[in-house]
Design an enzyme around this catalytic site. Sequence first.
Site, PDB file in Angstrom:
ATOM      1  N   HIS A 189      22.922  56.286 -98.617  1.00 17.95           N
ATOM      2  CA  HIS A 189      22.955  56.222-100.016  1.00 17.95           C
ATOM      3  C   HIS A 189      23.735  54.923-100.368  1.00 17.95           C
ATOM      4  O   HIS A 189      24.922  54.797 -99.604  1.00 17.95           O
ATOM      5  CB  HIS A 189      23.156  57.486-100.710  1.00 17.95           C
ATOM      6  CG  HIS A 189      24.668  57.777-100.797  1.00 17.95           C
ATOM      7  ND1 HIS A 189      24.868  59.008-100.642  1.00 17.95           N
ATOM      8  CD2 HIS A 189      25.872  57.224-100.808  1.00 17.95           C
ATOM      9  CE1 HIS A 189      26.099  59.413-100.787  1.00 17.95           C
ATOM     10  NE2 HIS A 189      26.722  58.194-100.763  1.00 17.95           N
ATOM     11  N   GLU A 205      20.241  58.021-103.540  1.00 17.49           N
ATOM     12  CA  GLU A 205      19.916  59.022-102.315  1.00 17.49           C
ATOM     13  C   GLU A 205      18.764  58.644-102.002  1.00 17.49           C
ATOM     14  O   GLU A 205      17.853  57.834-102.487  1.00 17.49           O
ATOM     15  CB  GLU A 205      19.985  60.323-102.818  1.00 17.49           C
ATOM     16  CG  GLU A 205      21.281  60.863-103.480  1.00 17.49           C
ATOM     17  CD  GLU A 205      22.182  61.408-102.381  1.00 17.49           C
ATOM     18  OE1 GLU A 205      22.420  60.552-101.333  1.00 17.49           O
ATOM     19  OE2 GLU A 205      23.063  62.248-102.702  1.00 17.49           O
ATOM     20  N   ASP A 255      28.962  54.421-110.208  1.00 14.63           N
ATOM     21  CA  ASP A 255      28.582  55.555-110.663  1.00 14.63           C
ATOM     22  C   ASP A 255      29.589  56.404-110.979  1.00 14.63           C
ATOM     23  O   ASP A 255      30.714  56.106-111.033  1.00 14.63           O
ATOM     24  CB  ASP A 255      27.814  56.271-109.261  1.00 14.63           C
ATOM     25  CG  ASP A 255      28.618  55.902-108.064  1.00 14.63           C
ATOM     26  OD1 ASP A 255      30.083  55.618-107.959  1.00 14.63           O
ATOM     27  OD2 ASP A 255      28.053  55.943-106.956  1.00 14.63           O
ATOM     28  N   ASN A 299      23.886  59.342 -95.324  1.00 11.38           N
ATOM     29  CA  ASN A 299      22.531  59.209 -95.455  1.00 11.38           C
ATOM     30  C   ASN A 299      21.889  57.773 -95.661  1.00 11.38           C
ATOM     31  O   ASN A 299      20.819  57.903 -96.156  1.00 11.38           O
ATOM     32  CB  ASN A 299      21.968  60.346 -96.083  1.00 11.38           C
ATOM     33  CG  ASN A 299      22.592  60.223 -97.675  1.00 11.38           C
ATOM     34  OD1 ASN A 299      23.193  59.311 -97.960  1.00 11.38           O
ATOM     35  ND2 ASN A 299      22.240  61.204 -98.513  1.00 11.38           N
TER      36      ASN A 299
END
Length: 245
Positions: free
Chosen positions: A138, A143, A67, A136
């Site tokens: 991800h 996400e 990313d 979370n």
Amino acid sequence: MQIRILEDSDGLGRSAAEAVAKELKAKPRSILLLPTGSTPLDMYRHLIDIHAQEQVSFSQATFFNLDEYLGLFSEHPASYRRYMEENFYCCVDTDLDRVYVPNGNAPDPAVECERYEEAIKGAGGIDLCVLGIGRNGHIGFNEPGASFDSRTRVVRLTESTRRVNAEDFEGDRAPEKAITVGMGTILGSKKILLLASGENKATAVARVVEGPITEEVPASVLQRHSNFTLLLDQEAASSLCKENL
Ligand code: F6R
């Protein structure tokens, strides 16, 4: 799924580096998909050491990053291209023609995403994907809610991710958007190694190992992958049920 628990983050980094080196020794032309963030720093440090001891060469391999923030020029101190250059590519024998990081400053981000996905396909797909994990759940910047068959695309980061990653930026938030390799692209990798270190990852790790497979916890789908290894330090493993230790 295999789970290995190491004493601490240094042991985790060493074990991850050994796994990458083993892959490259078996197949020098491997295609790798790599993470940034704080967790893999020890892995890159150990890989540099292994290289310095002339135990592995990176010169024939191809490297993709997972990313990049949208809107950052590549020399920006917080760009993932700069992170990779400073923490890894600076100090090993990679062929820079075979190093790919999404261009977060491309004039047309959608075209950049297509180009990136095509480059992965053109290279023959990913042999080994190394991942970190967000609190979370991800992976990459996929996400919660990301479709399991998504491909490289522009995504909006959650407020919690923007706050956790804010320290690299002026102000209290990381950028709003990023380019990330998709869930489908990650799942197409032949082997996947997920690294998690520290107590603040323990809940996410327990969800990956013990929770239902749900797009709300993107990494949970890795349970389905036929060659998936989880490398944890003791703190990241601290919420797992005893039978999984
Ligand atoms: C970064 C990436 C992210 C991170 C994750 C954990 O390239 O893909 O999924 O791996 O946010 O980051 P750290 O290791 O900083 O806790």
